[in-house]
Design a protein around this motif. Structure first.
Motif: not given
Length: 334
Positions: A205-207, A289-291, A297-299
């Protein structure tokens, strides 16, 4: 720290942070329902009434700050980078990963969603989903490619997710268009994404940033996702590129790959020889970007490099003792 649409239930939090220091605010009591709340947890946009909630959090300060929202628990952690005025706008295209399904064997179903918060009363928002969608309350069905509108007041939120909370990767609302008459902010969440051929799953997740902040050029730096458990030749480092204009010519590492259309998502996976990947579009694009680290995982939404988006100083904190590294990109002078 306030909740403009929940002043009766959320106590205003005031803190003083000395220069070059970090302070964390634990909101667990509001999450667990220890604080007096109605319905579900006060600070999570989970379900709600037809997707509507009153859970927007407003942060103000007397000086410039860096702020993050962290979903911190034993499993499924992620850090949401709050982007201040760069998060506010009236036109967004919502990126999602569309390669991994949500892990399903939970009492509460894991799903992906876009969460919209209003900054002014009488904010009218038009949403054009790329796939069949539902309000996160599950009550109202919205067919793909058909715009619909909602109205929010300051601090109110609305969440939209795939139809029937589908966990299938192909049903993500990647590329969904969101417009409004007043500035809004959007956060994406994609819960318990399943690492291929492995038992790991994690929150992404992200803003987001609006189209006024995105650019035409990006540099993605390889992270520490494990190749073990993946198909041969797959690195797990993934880019999801969303077009905002029809006929956008897309180049990866200087090589033309495709003309993408408005709301279309192009998927690129790092090759084993890629330490960095250069992305360029003939028109502005989004890049997710998914890394991650190992199989966790995180995005994150990447900032463009054709605009001045760098910082002289960045502060951050850590809540875990997991493996840690920094990828630092610097500007070449001359």
């Amino acid at each position: 720290i306030t909740m403009p649409a929940q002043t009766a239930l959320f106590d205003t939090i005031r803190i003083t942070v000395p220069a070059k220091s970090v302070q964390s605010i634990n909101l667990s009591d509001y999450l667990r329902g220890i604080k007096p709340v109605w319905g579900n947890a006060l600070i999570e946009n989970m379900y709600g009434t037809n997707g509507f909630n009153t859970k927007g959090i407003h942060i103000e300060s007397t000086e410039v700050i860096t702020a993050y929202y962290e979903d911190y628990c034993t499993n499924n952690t992620d850090l949401f980078s709050l982007k201040g005025k760069n998060a506010l706008g009236t036109l967004f295209y919502v990126p999602f990963q569309n390669q991994s399904p949500n892990h399903t064997p939970f009492a509460v179903k894991a799903y992906s969603a876009a969460h919209i918060v209003a900054t002014k009363d009488n904010t009218i928002i038009w949403i054009t989903p790329t796939k069949d969608a539902h309000d996160a309350g599950g009550a109202t069905f919205h067919p793909a490619n058909v715009p619909y509108s909602i109205t929010l007041n300051k601090g109110e939120t609305y969440s939209v997710c795939p139809r029937n909370f589908s966990e299938l990767a192909a049903n993500r609302l990647a590329g969904t268009k969101v417009e409004s008459n007043y500035p809004i902010a959007i956060t994406i969440s994609d819960d318990s994404d399943q690492f291929p051929n492995n038992g790991c799953y994690d929150l992404i997740g992200d803003q987001l940033i609006p189209t006024t902040v995105i650019g035409t050029e990006y540099i993605a730096i390889r992270g520490q996702i494990a190749m073990s458990g993946r198909p041969a030749g797959k690195t797990g480092e993934q880019l999801y590129i969303v077009g905002t204009q029809n006929g956008t010519a897309l180049y990866i590492n200087g090589i033309f790959v495709k003309n993408i259309q408005e709301r279309e998502t192009y998927f690129y996976e790092f090759k084993s020889t890629d330490n960095v990947v250069h992305v360029r579009g003939s028109a502005p694009v989004y890049v997710l970007h998914v890394s991650g680290f190992g199989c966790e995982m995180g995005g994150a939404i990447l900032p463009p490099t054709n605009k001045c988006t760098g910082s002289w100083q960045v502060g951050f904190t850590r809540s875990t003792s997991d493996g840690f590294f920094l990828n630092i990109m610097v500007r070449k002078e001359g």
